[in-house]
Structures are given as C-alpha cells and as structure tokens.
Scaffold this motif. Structure first.
Motif, PDB file in Angstrom:
ATOM      1  N   ASP A 486       0.859  -1.192   0.000  1.00 23.52           N
ATOM      2  CA  ASP A 486       0.000   0.000   0.000  1.00 23.52           C
ATOM      3  C   ASP A 486       0.891   1.237   0.000  1.00 23.52           C
ATOM      4  O   ASP A 486       1.288   1.738   1.058  1.00 23.52           O
ATOM      5  N   SER A 488       0.094   4.191  -0.759  1.00 24.52           N
ATOM      6  CA  SER A 488      -0.586   5.391  -0.251  1.00 24.52           C
ATOM      7  C   SER A 488      -0.369   5.562   1.242  1.00 24.52           C
ATOM      8  O   SER A 488      -0.523   6.659   1.782  1.00 24.52           O
ATOM      9  N   ARG A 489      -0.001   4.486   1.931  1.00 24.31           N
ATOM     10  CA  ARG A 489       0.276   4.547   3.367  1.00 24.31           C
ATOM     11  C   ARG A 489       1.772   4.402   3.651  1.00 24.31           C
ATOM     12  O   ARG A 489       2.160   4.254   4.816  1.00 24.31           O
TER      13      ARG A 489
END
Length: 632
Positions: A486, A488-489
């Motif tokens: 992920d 985005s994190r």
C-alpha cells in the motif's frame, strides 16, 4: 572431490560426477532418463548452526529431478556423497504435483515434430510460408487451464512461430500470429493445431546489429576508467566474502541462480539465506495467447542459462569473478567461467553537512559491494544484483533487458498491446519476482510488524491538523501475514528481534522497503492465479521449514497450484519464531516504442534497511575522501 567444502558451498564438478555414479549404480539412469535439475541439497539450518559448518562435518548431498523421455515417469532423487548411496527416490504424481522443468533435448525434438506435421505445414501455407527452414519454432510451457482436461495430464508445450529470412535477421520482429501447435512431448506428436486468424507477418527489420537499423554510431563518448590502484577492499576465501563490516557466503544453483548465505553485519546475524527462487511473467492479451505465462525459474531454471561475463562489457572496475558449475540433461557438469561478478563501486554522497554554528563542513562518500550474475531465458535477459552498503543497507535489484515478446498487432487502439513497428505488437505483461529471505536478525527468534503512516483528523490533540502518525500491526500467524502493499500509506514491514534490544530498549530490526507496483493482475479466479498464488500478495511470512523452498512449489511446470498459499494455510505461529519472509516485487510492463528492437535496462527491487539495529549512524567512522572534503 578434493578436500572437504563448506556444507553451503555449491557442488563441484567432481561431486556431480560422483553423484551420477551413485545413481547409475542404483539403476536410476537407464536410457532415456535425463536430468531436469541437478543441484546441492543443502543441510538443514539446525545442522549448520549446530556445528556442521566445519568442513567435512555435514552429510554432503545432491538432489536430482529425473525424467524418462519415453514414459514421462518423473522422480525426485537425493543421494549422499558422504555415504555413497541413494537417500531417497520418489516417483512424482505429475497430474497432482506438476511436471518437471523442460530439458534441452525436448526443445530440439519439438522443432522436428512440428516442422513435419501436415496440419502445421497447412497453417503456414495459409500464410504463404512454405519454406520450413525459415520458420523458428518457439516451444513454450503450456500451463494448466483445465480445458481440455486431458491436456493437463500430458507433458506438453504450446508452440508459436516466427519467421527468420536470413542468418542475422531478428526473428522476434516477424511473428506468425494466430496459430499455435499443441505438442505432447512423451507421445512425440502434435495433438492439434489451433488456427484462429491470419495477420500479415510484420516485415520491418529488427536487426539492431544492422547499421541501417541502428543508424550512425555516436561520437564523443570518451573512455570511463575505474581503477583501484591498491586493489579491492574485499576478500574472497572459497565461498566466504568479507567487506567492511559485512560477511556472507556466496552460492549458485541451476534453478535459483545466485544464493547468499549467513549474511552478518558487524559480527551479528541478519539473514541466514537469501535468494530469488521464482518469477512469473504473465501476458495480458486475452485474444489468442491467454495461456502465455512463464515461470522462468521453476519451468526453465534461470541459473542454468547463466552468462559468462566479460570485463569491459558486463563489468567495469576491479572485478573478482567466481565460476559456476552447471549440469546438462545427462548429468555431466560444465564450468561457466566468470558467472558471478563481485566488485565495489562508489555510490555518491553517504552523508554531508555544513553547520551554521560550529563551522564544520563534512562530506563522506557512499560505497557498496556488488554481487551479481546475468542470465538469458529465451527473449529476455535478467541481471540479479545484491548490494551491501556501508550504512548497513541491503538492496536487491533486478535489471531487465533483451527483446520483448512480440505478436501481430491488429491495428487501431488495441488496449492489450503496443505497436512497436508496423503491424508488430508487444503485449502488456508483468515481471513478478519472489524473494525468499530466511531472516535471522540478531538470532532466530524474529517477528514482523507492518508499519503504515497516515495523517490524523483535527481534534484536541491535533488542533491544526499537522500530525503524522504510525500504525504498527504485529503479524502473528501465517494466514494473517499474507499482505498487500500500500504505497498510499508508505507501507513497510519491520523484521524485529524478539530477544535483543538497542540502548533505548526497542527491538533491533531491519525494515523491508518495497517499491510501489501492483501484484498479479490476473483475475483471482483465473487458472494463472491458482498457479502463481505467491504473486497475489506483496508479503508472506512463514515458519521456517527446510522443505518449503519454492514460492510456487517444487514442480511448477503445468502445476495446478501450490507453494506459498499452501504453506500459509497451516497458519502457524510466527511471532518470536524462526521465520522466512517472502516478498513479491516487479513491474507491470506497458511496452514503449523505445523498448524496441532491444530494450534498455529497466530496474526493479527492494531494500532492507537497519532500523534500531545500531544505536547511532554506523558510518561516523568512515574516513573523509582525500583532498578538501572536510573542515572544522
């Protein structure tokens, strides 16, 4: 055999011959039995760590996959060189487990079978091609697609064709599309020819050696010389490599290629064994080649096709080479000179600061140790590079080059392929690698934490909304540790020691830092997703099991599935245990016109960075470069 090698050193030519004699004496090599794989059967970790690392202390064993070319019977055999006997010989249930890798003579056999087949000749004639000597046969592993069901029970390849008009013509530039032959390798016959459509054979030359294609040679590139007048800073003693605070053992295997063992930093263990034991290259054109997906490691053996490297061409600087011993299908060894390249290289600034208060102005240069090899598997060439840095970082990088796999392009805005020459397409595909990291951060008791970063809502503790926080999730069981990436994190995974802490009382650790690429894009219900289950997740964590070596299973060719999803289904405890971290990485390749006719290197990989492993910057003691790089 001469002397007693370290138990993790690769097998020698003499050992391979000795193992072959044992199998002959046991009646296992009667003609036409051939070796589909032959390599070192490493002793268990427990055995090595208990003291078997002394030369001659461990039982020296070899493992072979044996294929009867007439009957298709396949066997998994282990022999002991120490005892001079067969340890085990098991017949493989190929329908349930999968077929053995393709052997060399099968490639040549398929050419003869297909060229003589009337159905194939008729399909070529339909396209105006009657000279079979100009048709290049490309036998490709068939996969497992459940339709027709009997195909999955056969030892098969599917055949595509390319036209090569002259000796130096690049055949990949001229695909004969819309037709494929399905060949049974045991019955030695064409089962059927599928002829779905006809596209004109692209005619533009792709011969990048031809001055008419490449254009006038560039001028003005002056020599670059890399010298180390006092020699390199590393030492190699057999398979033991030492450089600065690093020590590790270098191995090589016909299936995996480069293997690294007992990696230590400042005398402390970090990784017991590191390798890239699988890769899958799935193609995304559903029109005709839905079955195109190659497991280059499990089906073709990436180490078997290792290149012999040349100074000035493949490597620059003060190079140390290691040779590799590879066995062909008869079990006879051959030496590949300069198979592994070891060198060190400057890597820019390590750290730098000019202080506004005390006037100190300091610079230090980063340097890294490089251990690498290159292999050619069909149309693609892959370089596998492991880097070790002065600051304790480990990096794995794969360099991808060669020629993209081509097909006819139907014209227009075809979404699954890029037109790279008139009528010539290169389908969208992925290169998904699996790294197996048998971790040992400050010992065998390790655990994994997933770390995400995120902002926080405005509230009493964050009145201006600027807070950035971490969410740390401990992965406690195998099933819960099958994790997606992920970006985005900023997701990373921290491998922590559960027995040792730093001066702040926090666990010593190394952090796995991935690159932001999608996992397998094939549908979860697809036959490919069942076979390449490892590629559906960016991370897996399993308990150490010496039998669980390959992320897609032991026998990948035409396998219905297995490997990591089956390993993780046991859902064993992984918190404070002896664990293996598996990381899937690699790009989705939407081909550019600039990738034709030979592809500039594309890079992919990951890093492992020390996190609380040291109490402060471990490179404060790196000397300043000679000259005027520091003051104050």
């Amino acid at each position: 055999m001469t002397g007693h090698p370290h138990p993790l050193d690769p097998a020698t030519a003499g050992e391979y011959l000795a193992g072959r004699r044992i199998m002959v004496a046991a009646g296992l090599l009667a003609d036409p039995v051939r070796f589909a794989y032959y390599g070192l059967e490493e002793p268990s970790k427990e055995e090595v760590l208990a003291g078997a690392s002394q030369p001659g202390a461990a039982d020296r064993r070899l493992r072979a996959f044996l294929l009867n070319l007439k009957t298709g019977e396949s066997a998994d055999v282990v022999v002991s060189l120490t005892q001079g006997s067969v340890v085990s010989a098991r017949v493989i249930d190929t329908a349930a487990e999968g077929q053995l890798p393709i052997v060399d003579s099968e490639f040549h056999l398929v050419e003869e079978i297909v060229a003589a087949d009337p159905q194939w000749q008729a399909a070529m004639a339909r396209r105006g091609l009657t000279d079979m000597s100009k048709i290049r046969i490309c036998p490709i592993t068939a996969g497992a697609y459940r339709a027709p069901a009997e195909d999955d029970a056969r030892r098969m390849v599917r055949v595509l064709a390319f036209l090569q008009e002259g000796e130096h013509d690049l055949a990949w530039a001229h695909p004969v599309d819309g037709v494929t032959a399905h060949v049974d390798l045991i019955e030695k016959k064409v089962l059927r020819v599928t002829d779905e459509f006809v596209l004109p054979v692209p005619r533009e030359s792709g011969d990048y050696d031809d001055p008419a294609v490449r254009g006038p040679e560039r001028a003005g590139l002056r020599p670059v010389e890399i010298t180390q007048p006092e020699g390199p800073s590393f030492t190699v003693d057999g398979g033991l490599l030492r450089w600065q605070d690093w020590s590790l053992r270098v191995g090589f295997d016909a299936r995996e290629g480069l293997t690294l063992h007992q990696i230590e930093l400042a005398g402390r263990p970090v990784i017991y064994r590191a390798s890239v034991p699988e890769m899958v290259v799935p193609y995304g054109d559903p029109r005709f080649r839905y079955w195109q997906a190659y497991f280059d490691t499990g089906e073709y053996l990436v180490g078997k096709w290792v290149n012999s490297l040349e100074l000035g061409c493949d490597c620059l600087g003060e190079i140390t080479y290691l040779d590799a011993v590879i066995c062909g299908e008869t079990g006879e060894p051959r030496e590949v000179r300069n198979a592994i390249c070891i060198h060190e290289e400057d890597f820019g600034i390590l750290w730098k600061h000019t202080d506004i208060f005390n006037g100190s102005a300091q610079s230090r240069r980063q340097r890294r140790l490089v251990v690498s090899f290159f292999t050619t598997v069909g149309n693609y060439d892959y370089g596998f590079y492991w880097y070790f840095y002065l600051d304790g970082t480990i990096e794995c990088e794969v360099k991808m080059t060669g020629v993209v796999f081509t097909a006819g392009h139907p014209g227009g805005e075809y979404p699954y392929s890029t037109e790279v020459a008139p009528g010539l397409g290169a389908p969208v595909h992925q290169h998904l690698f699996s790294a197996r990291l048998d971790m040992s951060v400050d010992g065998q008791a390790n655990a994994v934490e997933e770390v995400d970063v995120h902002g926080l809502p405005v509230g009493p503790d964050n009145p201006f909304g600027n807070a950035i926080a971490q969410t740390v999730t401990r992965l406690t069981s195998e099933a819960s540790a099958a994790r997606p990436g992920d970006a985005s994190r900023g997701r990373v995974w921290r491998v922590v020691s559960t027995e040792r802490t730093n001066r702040f009382g926090r666990p010593t650790a190394f952090t796995l830092c991935p690159q932001p690429h999608p996992a397998l894009l094939a549908h979860p219900d697809s036959p490919l997703a069942a076979r390449a289950g490892f590629a559906t997740r960016a991370l897996w964590v399993t308990r150490y099991d010496p039998a669980q070596r390959y992320p897609a299973g032991d026998f990948v060719n035409q396998s219905p599935g297995g490997g990591l999803p089956a390993y993780a289904a046991a859902d064993r405890d992984i918190d404070g245990q002896d664990i293996v971290v598996w990381h899937t990485f690699g790009p989705t390749h939407v081909v550019r016109t600039e990738d034709w006719p030979v592809m500039p290197v594309a890079r992919t990989g990951f890093m492992l960075r020390p996190t609380g492993f040291f109490d402060r910057n471990p490179t404060l003691n790196v000397p300043a470069p000679p000259g005027h790089c520091h003051a104050g």
